[in-house]
Write an enzyme that holds these catalytic residues in place. Structure first.
Site, PDB file in Angstrom:
ATOM      1  N   LEU A  52       0.879  -1.161   0.000  1.00  9.28           N
ATOM      2  CA  LEU A  52       0.000   0.000   0.000  1.00  9.28           C
ATOM      3  C   LEU A  52       0.917   1.212   0.000  1.00  9.28           C
ATOM      4  O   LEU A  52       1.896   1.246   0.753  1.00  9.28           O
ATOM      5  CB  LEU A  52      -0.868   0.045   1.262  1.00  9.28           C
ATOM      6  CG  LEU A  52      -2.216  -0.636   1.272  1.00  9.28           C
ATOM      7  CD1 LEU A  52      -2.852  -0.522   2.651  1.00  9.28           C
ATOM      8  CD2 LEU A  52      -3.141  -0.093   0.215  1.00  9.28           C
ATOM      9  N   ASP A  53       0.618   2.195  -0.811  1.00  5.08           N
ATOM     10  CA  ASP A  53       1.427   3.406  -0.832  1.00  5.08           C
ATOM     11  C   ASP A  53       1.397   4.079   0.533  1.00  5.08           C
ATOM     12  O   ASP A  53       0.447   3.898   1.303  1.00  5.08           O
ATOM     13  CB  ASP A  53       0.889   4.380  -1.881  1.00  5.08           C
ATOM     14  CG  ASP A  53       0.999   3.821  -3.283  1.00  5.08           C
ATOM     15  OD1 ASP A  53       2.023   3.193  -3.590  1.00  5.08           O
ATOM     16  OD2 ASP A  53       0.046   4.005  -4.058  1.00  5.08           O
ATOM     17  N   HIS A  54       2.405   4.891   0.818  1.00  4.28           N
ATOM     18  CA  HIS A  54       2.464   5.557   2.128  1.00  4.28           C
ATOM     19  C   HIS A  54       1.256   6.442   2.365  1.00  4.28           C
ATOM     20  O   HIS A  54       0.831   6.628   3.502  1.00  4.28           O
ATOM     21  CB  HIS A  54       3.774   6.345   2.277  1.00  4.28           C
ATOM     22  CG  HIS A  54       3.766   7.675   1.604  1.00  4.28           C
ATOM     23  ND1 HIS A  54       3.913   7.823   0.249  1.00  4.28           N
ATOM     24  CD2 HIS A  54       3.593   8.911   2.118  1.00  4.28           C
ATOM     25  CE1 HIS A  54       3.835   9.102  -0.052  1.00  4.28           C
ATOM     26  NE2 HIS A  54       3.651   9.788   1.056  1.00  4.28           N
TER      27      HIS A  54
END
Length: 193
Positions: A52-54
């Site tokens: 998951l992206d930050h």
């Protein structure tokens, strides 16, 4: 009973609610360093099965079993991932149809997605920092289910149909769900679902 060393049990699967702004890794060499999974007292020797992206939140699965990582994250297995997406704008039927048919991105046409408008998820936690509210800009919530894992795919899909993503929360991967986990909380789940 969990054992240490080489006799240790493998096949552990952890459901973790990744907070906004946290990287899906245990170390970061940036200066200054950014928050990572090391902050959350997860079991030793587990690694993210997917990413998951930050700036995205929600369900992240972690395991100590390489075969399980492959089964969860490899595109060939096409496990469905469900997202709650807060978008800027008022989604029309044409935009939802385009998401359902597949969207042309710079790396090719996406697979068709399930897309529907929903009310704001009632069990959703406040985001820190909060989404900026602008009285003159309409926003709405969608639920999207995709079967791919391209880089920033959901954000690129919604932007391509004129609905920029404001907030992105993954709430399910196949049969595994958040089920009440608050940001930073985790629990062990069955690898069979």
């Amino acid at each position: 009973m969990k054992k240490s060393g080489t006799d240790r049990k493998t096949g552990m699967l952890i459901a973790f609610n990744k907070p906004y702004g946290v990287l899906c890794q245990f170390t970061d060499r940036s200066v200054p360093p950014r928050p990572t999974l090391a902050l959350f007292e997860l079991p030793p020797r587990v690694y993210a099965a997917g990413r998951l992206d930050h700036d995205s939140e929600g369900l992240l699965l972690l395991t100590d079993d390489g075969a399980l990582v492959h089964r969860i994250s490899h595109p060939r297995h096409t496990l469905g991932k469900r997202y709650w997406v807060q978008v800027e704008g008022d989604p029309g039927e044409d935009q939802l149809r385009r998401l359902r048919d597949g969207v042309s991105l710079n790396d090719g046409l996406t697979l068709p997605a399930e897309a529907r408008r929903i009310d704001a998820p009632p069990m959703l936690w406040p985001r820190d920092p909060p989404i900026r509210v602008r009285k003159t800009v309409v926003d709405a919530w969608l639920e999207l289910r995709i079967h791919e894992g391209r880089n920033r795919q959901v954000r690129r899909m919604t932007a391509a149909v004129g609905l920029p993503t404001l907030r992105l929360v993954r709430h399910a991967i196949d049969r595994w769900q958040l089920d009440g986990l608050q940001p930073g909380e985790w629990r062990e789940v069955s690898p069979q679902g």
